[in-house]
Scaffold this motif. Structure first.
Motif, PDB file in Angstrom:
ATOM      1  N   ILE A   1      57.794  11.089  30.459  1.00 46.44           N
ATOM      2  CA  ILE A   1      57.911  12.018  31.576  1.00 46.44           C
ATOM      3  C   ILE A   1      59.396  12.191  31.841  1.00 46.44           C
ATOM      4  O   ILE A   1      60.103  11.220  32.108  1.00 46.44           O
ATOM      5  CB  ILE A   1      57.181  11.495  32.837  1.00 46.44           C
ATOM      6  CG1 ILE A   1      55.692  11.310  32.539  1.00 46.44           C
ATOM      7  CG2 ILE A   1      57.394  12.455  34.007  1.00 46.44           C
ATOM      8  CD1 ILE A   1      54.891  10.725  33.686  1.00 46.44           C
TER       9      ILE A   1
ATOM     10  N   VAL B   1      55.105   3.479  41.338  1.00 45.04           N
ATOM     11  CA  VAL B   1      55.140   4.210  40.070  1.00 45.04           C
ATOM     12  C   VAL B   1      53.963   3.786  39.199  1.00 45.04           C
ATOM     13  O   VAL B   1      53.250   4.614  38.639  1.00 45.04           O
ATOM     14  CB  VAL B   1      56.480   3.995  39.336  1.00 45.04           C
ATOM     15  CG1 VAL B   1      56.438   4.618  37.948  1.00 45.04           C
ATOM     16  CG2 VAL B   1      57.635   4.558  40.148  1.00 45.04           C
TER      17      VAL B   1
ATOM     18  N   VAL C   1      50.974   6.227  37.764  1.00 45.63           N
ATOM     19  CA  VAL C   1      50.811   6.406  36.316  1.00 45.63           C
ATOM     20  C   VAL C   1      49.410   5.991  35.889  1.00 45.63           C
ATOM     21  O   VAL C   1      48.738   6.709  35.132  1.00 45.63           O
ATOM     22  CB  VAL C   1      51.893   5.622  35.544  1.00 45.63           C
ATOM     23  CG1 VAL C   1      51.542   5.524  34.066  1.00 45.63           C
ATOM     24  CG2 VAL C   1      53.251   6.263  35.739  1.00 45.63           C
TER      25      VAL C   1
ATOM     26  N   TYR D   1      51.463  15.302  36.956  1.00 44.90           N
ATOM     27  CA  TYR D   1      52.013  15.691  35.652  1.00 44.90           C
ATOM     28  C   TYR D   1      51.095  15.260  34.519  1.00 44.90           C
ATOM     29  O   TYR D   1      50.851  16.014  33.575  1.00 44.90           O
ATOM     30  CB  TYR D   1      53.390  15.070  35.425  1.00 44.90           C
ATOM     31  CG  TYR D   1      54.514  15.623  36.256  1.00 44.90           C
ATOM     32  CD1 TYR D   1      54.462  16.889  36.842  1.00 44.90           C
ATOM     33  CD2 TYR D   1      55.662  14.869  36.451  1.00 44.90           C
ATOM     34  CE1 TYR D   1      55.515  17.382  37.592  1.00 44.90           C
ATOM     35  CE2 TYR D   1      56.723  15.357  37.209  1.00 44.90           C
ATOM     36  CZ  TYR D   1      56.642  16.615  37.773  1.00 44.90           C
ATOM     37  OH  TYR D   1      57.695  17.094  38.505  1.00 44.90           O
TER      38      TYR D   1
ATOM     39  N   VAL E   1      62.176  11.349  37.058  1.00 39.16           N
ATOM     40  CA  VAL E   1      61.835  10.227  37.924  1.00 39.16           C
ATOM     41  C   VAL E   1      61.922  10.739  39.340  1.00 39.16           C
ATOM     42  O   VAL E   1      62.859  11.453  39.701  1.00 39.16           O
ATOM     43  CB  VAL E   1      62.783   9.027  37.701  1.00 39.16           C
ATOM     44  CG1 VAL E   1      62.520   7.929  38.721  1.00 39.16           C
ATOM     45  CG2 VAL E   1      62.623   8.484  36.287  1.00 39.16           C
TER      46      VAL E   1
ATOM     47  N   LYS F   1      57.549  18.790  31.511  1.00 39.94           N
ATOM     48  CA  LYS F   1      57.815  17.458  32.057  1.00 39.94           C
ATOM     49  C   LYS F   1      57.226  16.320  31.228  1.00 39.94           C
ATOM     50  O   LYS F   1      57.757  15.216  31.248  1.00 39.94           O
ATOM     51  CB  LYS F   1      57.278  17.348  33.486  1.00 39.94           C
ATOM     52  CG  LYS F   1      57.881  18.323  34.455  1.00 39.94           C
ATOM     53  CD  LYS F   1      59.279  17.922  34.821  1.00 39.94           C
ATOM     54  CE  LYS F   1      59.822  18.861  35.882  1.00 39.94           C
ATOM     55  NZ  LYS F   1      61.244  18.782  36.000  1.00 39.94           N
ATOM     56  N   VAL F   2      56.111  16.537  30.528  1.00 36.04           N
ATOM     57  CA  VAL F   2      55.419  15.449  29.829  1.00 36.04           C
ATOM     58  C   VAL F   2      55.215  15.795  28.359  1.00 36.04           C
ATOM     59  O   VAL F   2      54.801  16.903  28.031  1.00 36.04           O
ATOM     60  CB  VAL F   2      54.035  15.149  30.463  1.00 36.04           C
ATOM     61  CG1 VAL F   2      53.345  14.001  29.748  1.00 36.04           C
ATOM     62  CG2 VAL F   2      54.174  14.838  31.952  1.00 36.04           C
TER      63      VAL F   2
ATOM     64  N   TYR G   1      53.679  11.813  39.231  1.00 39.03           N
ATOM     65  CA  TYR G   1      53.347  11.333  37.882  1.00 39.03           C
ATOM     66  C   TYR G   1      51.875  11.557  37.582  1.00 39.03           C
ATOM     67  O   TYR G   1      51.515  11.973  36.483  1.00 39.03           O
ATOM     68  CB  TYR G   1      53.703   9.860  37.712  1.00 39.03           C
ATOM     69  CG  TYR G   1      55.137   9.564  38.060  1.00 39.03           C
ATOM     70  CD1 TYR G   1      56.184  10.300  37.505  1.00 39.03           C
ATOM     71  CD2 TYR G   1      55.464   8.557  38.945  1.00 39.03           C
ATOM     72  CE1 TYR G   1      57.498  10.042  37.828  1.00 39.03           C
ATOM     73  CE2 TYR G   1      56.778   8.280  39.276  1.00 39.03           C
ATOM     74  CZ  TYR G   1      57.787   9.032  38.718  1.00 39.03           C
ATOM     75  OH  TYR G   1      59.092   8.771  39.045  1.00 39.03           O
ATOM     76  N   LYS G   2      51.029  11.280  38.552  1.00 33.69           N
ATOM     77  CA  LYS G   2      49.592  11.507  38.385  1.00 33.69           C
ATOM     78  C   LYS G   2      49.331  12.987  38.118  1.00 33.69           C
ATOM     79  O   LYS G   2      48.589  13.342  37.208  1.00 33.69           O
ATOM     80  CB  LYS G   2      48.856  11.038  39.634  1.00 33.69           C
ATOM     81  CG  LYS G   2      47.367  11.272  39.610  1.00 33.69           C
ATOM     82  CD  LYS G   2      46.714  10.777  40.893  1.00 33.69           C
ATOM     83  CE  LYS G   2      45.240  11.079  40.919  1.00 33.69           C
ATOM     84  NZ  LYS G   2      44.605  10.626  42.160  1.00 33.69           N
TER      85      LYS G   2
ATOM     86  N   SER H   1      56.089   9.259  43.936  1.00 35.44           N
ATOM     87  CA  SER H   1      55.423   8.805  42.716  1.00 35.44           C
ATOM     88  C   SER H   1      54.124   9.546  42.416  1.00 35.44           C
ATOM     89  O   SER H   1      53.686   9.577  41.269  1.00 35.44           O
ATOM     90  CB  SER H   1      55.182   7.298  42.772  1.00 35.44           C
ATOM     91  OG  SER H   1      54.444   6.945  43.914  1.00 35.44           O
TER      92      SER H   1
ATOM     93  N   LEU I   1      60.556   8.403  32.384  1.00 35.79           N
ATOM     94  CA  LEU I   1      59.571   7.334  32.251  1.00 35.79           C
ATOM     95  C   LEU I   1      59.072   7.321  30.820  1.00 35.79           C
ATOM     96  O   LEU I   1      58.831   8.386  30.237  1.00 35.79           O
ATOM     97  CB  LEU I   1      58.357   7.589  33.152  1.00 35.79           C
ATOM     98  CG  LEU I   1      58.284   6.874  34.489  1.00 35.79           C
ATOM     99  CD1 LEU I   1      59.407   7.308  35.385  1.00 35.79           C
ATOM    100  CD2 LEU I   1      56.950   7.099  35.123  1.00 35.79           C
TER     101      LEU I   1
END
Length: 115
Positions: A21, A72, A76, A34, A24, A7-8, A31-32, A28, A106
């Motif tokens: 990333i 988001v 992040v 990942y 989406v 993913k990242v 994201y943290k 949200s 992202l």
């Protein structure tokens, strides 16, 4: 050189970090998660002091459900905190934008200011 898989992916030259990333989500907090996993596996770095600028670009298909840019951004920044910078109070400039694209992703840029 880009590091990571899944993913990242990310890269750094010491004062400029870039991440992508490949998903989406309206959830949200992912994201943290990942970003923390990415730093543990591919880029274990010591966070820096100083002032930072962060840009977040959210690429969305026009049919994607609406998401809030502030949620988001918070997720992040929480994902970068403790890895790139010590605390998100170091952020002096934050730009977050949604753009239309074929595929959701992202793009994140964090730059240490060198005044």
């Amino acid at each position: 050189m880009w590091l990571g898989s899944g993913k990242v992916i990310g890269q750094s030259n010491g004062s400029n970090w870039q991440f992508e990333i490949a998903e989406v989500s309206s959830q949200s907090r992912v994201y943290k998660q990942y970003l923390h996993q990415f730093f543990r596996e591919f880029m274990p770095i010591t966070p820096l002091n100083g002032e930072f600028e962060v840009e977040i670009k959210i690429f969305l298909n026009p049919n994607f459900p609406q998401i809030d840019v502030d949620n988001v951004a918070k997720a992040v920044l929480d994902g970068l905190k403790g890895h790139v910078f010590v605390d998100d109070s170091q952020i002096m400039r934050l730009v977050v934008e949604k753009l239309y694209a074929e595929h959701e992703k992202l793009e994140i840029s964090a730059i240490l200011r060198r005044d």
